[in-house]
Enzyme design. Structure first.
Site, PDB file in Angstrom:
ATOM      1  N   SER A   1       7.109   3.368  -6.787  1.00 54.24           N
ATOM      2  CA  SER A   1       6.726   2.775  -5.509  1.00 54.24           C
ATOM      3  C   SER A   1       5.219   2.879  -5.335  1.00 54.24           C
ATOM      4  CB  SER A   1       7.432   3.507  -4.355  1.00 54.24           C
ATOM      5  OG  SER A   1       6.999   4.858  -4.290  1.00 54.24           O
ATOM      6  N   LYS A   2       4.740   2.426  -4.190  1.00 54.13           N
ATOM      7  CA  LYS A   2       3.292   2.426  -3.935  1.00 54.13           C
ATOM      8  C   LYS A   2       2.691   3.818  -4.045  1.00 54.13           C
ATOM      9  CE  LYS A   2       2.853  -1.688  -1.024  1.00 54.13           C
ATOM     10  NZ  LYS A   2       2.476  -2.191   0.312  1.00 54.13           N
TER      11      LYS A   2
END
Length: 474
Positions: free
Chosen positions: A241-242
């Site tokens: 994810s980010k």
């Protein structure tokens, strides 16, 4: 059979790493079989789909050079076709109108959850009595009449046989109240119309596959083969994810990666061919098969990607690398007419640079003057003892004719100064490096001085001598 694959992203954000790997696997499968690769934009989510996201997807695909043979097709431009098929299904009885209110559906869900049951539609409107008692002019959705009994079995090209009972599936909505068709239905019609033979996608779509198979069977349409790729994890074992730095593909361009490095990394992120690590594009096409794709999740390793990027910076043609470097040089705001050509920069800084961004930042002194010397480097090397070597080498460099300003002649001048002074090369080379670059590290000092240019190099040596004088007076 002519192989035909597709990459079908939803334009609700950037083209991320997982999507890029799916696109690559689909592209390679088609290319390996000399088949056709289709790009399809699944933009049925009208609220979240944006032109900016579509542009980001196109940029990412073009930067990676994953060229498509057909498309891009847009689902929003095919609504008439989807609704035509839905109307035919209503006549045939494989779909039905559902008039249930939002309140009824919420209450049903609450009761099912309270009883520990799986939340699903109960088929209330599926019976003939409801259909006869209501009007098609009333607000309604259209649901697919999913088979009640039996199982859906498909042989996943990566995971092997998968079996799901129809009682686990409910009658999903295929057309909303506003008349717009839904994602799962549009996918089915698209794959049918576009004659897709192989669907390669992420494992998050496994639950969609039996639903789509049932709809295809209801349409008497041929079934494609399905292969579901495992997810990509961060180095902490959590879904990428980010927070792991996972961003759009174009961010890797911005961070200084070559597309060849990212593609090579992605192809090995779940696929292998013996112990080989480095793959050219033709080798990927030649060797790629789905039976060599792992069922296990893969962990993203930035250090491995950096290693690959460093390899490609130094093994691809310097002219090609320079073309990609240009973007980063322009980003730094350099006047490229005020320094060496970019092929020279690639050859000079390649071994020292893991990314093109790092390369562009490292060569700043080749294009623009610096305001001051690095404090630590100057303290160590621009001392009074360096004054004589710098003055001596300045004379040697000044004596080189402009047409003789070559690396080997510059080297001879520096070596000659050291020899005549009776000191080691480092006693001349290190103060000279700091004087010309402003910092303590650079490629070989002779090549660096050549890249900086005669006039600028001599002016900087004079600046260093002034610095030494001023320091001695303190």
């Amino acid at each position: 059979m002519k192989i035909k694959t597709r990459f079908a992203p939803s334009p609700t954000g950037y083209l991320h790493v997982g999507g890029a790997r799916t696109a690559l696997y689909s592209w390679l499968y088609a290319r390996h079989a000399q088949g056709t690769f289709v790009l399809r934009i699944e933009d049925t989510d009208l609220e979240r789909s944006t032109p900016e996201a579509i542009d980001a997807i196109m940029q990412g695909m073009n930067w990676l050079d994953l060229s498509w043979d057909e498309g891009p097709y847009y689902q929003t431009k095919r609504f008439d076709r989807y609704n035509q098929v839905i109307d035919q299904m209503l006549v045939k009885g494989t779909a039905y109108r559902c008039y249930c209110s939002k309140e009824r559906l919420e209450k049903l869900r609450e009761e099912q959850m309270a009883n520990g049951e799986k939340a699903r539609y109960d088929g209330h409107c599926r019976c003939d009595e409801v259909q006869k008692s209501r009007s098609a002019n009333e607000p309604h959705v259209v649901r697919f009449a999913n088979p009640i009994d039996g199982v859906v079995v498909f042989d996943d090209l990566i995971r092997g046989p998968i079996e799901i009972a129809n009682k686990e599936l409910d009658d999903l909505i295929i057309r909303r109240t506003d008349g717009s068709p839904t994602y799962n239905f549009c996918v089915v019609v698209d794959d049918w119309d576009m004659e897709i033979t192989h669907v390669i996608r992420g494992e998050d779509h496994i639950n969609n596959t039996p639903r789509q198979i049932n709809i295809l069977k209801a349409l008497d349409a041929p079934l494609p083969q399905y292969g579901h790729v495992s997810m990509i994890l961060g180095d902490d074992g959590q879904k990428l994810s980010k927070r792991h730095g996972a961003v759009g593909v174009m961010q890797y361009r911005d961070d200084g990666y070559l597309p060849e490095a990212l593609l090579n990394y992605l192809v090995r992120l779940g696929w292998s061919h013996g112990d080989q690590e480095i793959f050219s594009r033709p080798e990927m096409i030649e060797f790629f098969t789905l039976d060599a794709v792992s069922r296990s999740a893969s962990a993203f390793n930035t250090e491995k990607l950096l290693w690959l990027n460093h390899h490609y910076i130094n093994h691809l043609d310097a002219d090609y690398v320079a073309q990609h470097l240009l973007w980063h040089m322009n980003k730094q705001g350099y006047d490229l007419s005020n320094g060496p050509d970019l092929i020279t920069i690639v050859k000079l800084y390649g071994e020292r640079s893991k990314t093109l961004k790092e390369m562009a930042e490292s060569c700043a002194y080749c294009y623009q003057d610096f305001a001051q010397f690095d404090a630590d480097a100057a303290k160590k090397h621009l001392r009074l003892v360096a004054k004589e070597p710098l003055e001596f080498v300045k004379q040697k460099l000044s004596a080189i004719a402009d047409f003789d300003w070559q690396i080997d002649i510059i080297h001879q001048a520096i070596q000659g100064a050291a020899d005549e002074l009776g000191v080691g090369m480092g006693k001349v080379g290190m103060p000279l490096r700091v004087a010309v670059t402003g910092i303590g590290q650079s490629p070989s000092v002779d090549a660096t001085i050549h890249a900086v240019g005669k006039k600028r190099a001599l002016a900087r040596i004079e600046k260093a001598l002034d610095y030494i004088e001023a320091r001695a007076d303190q």
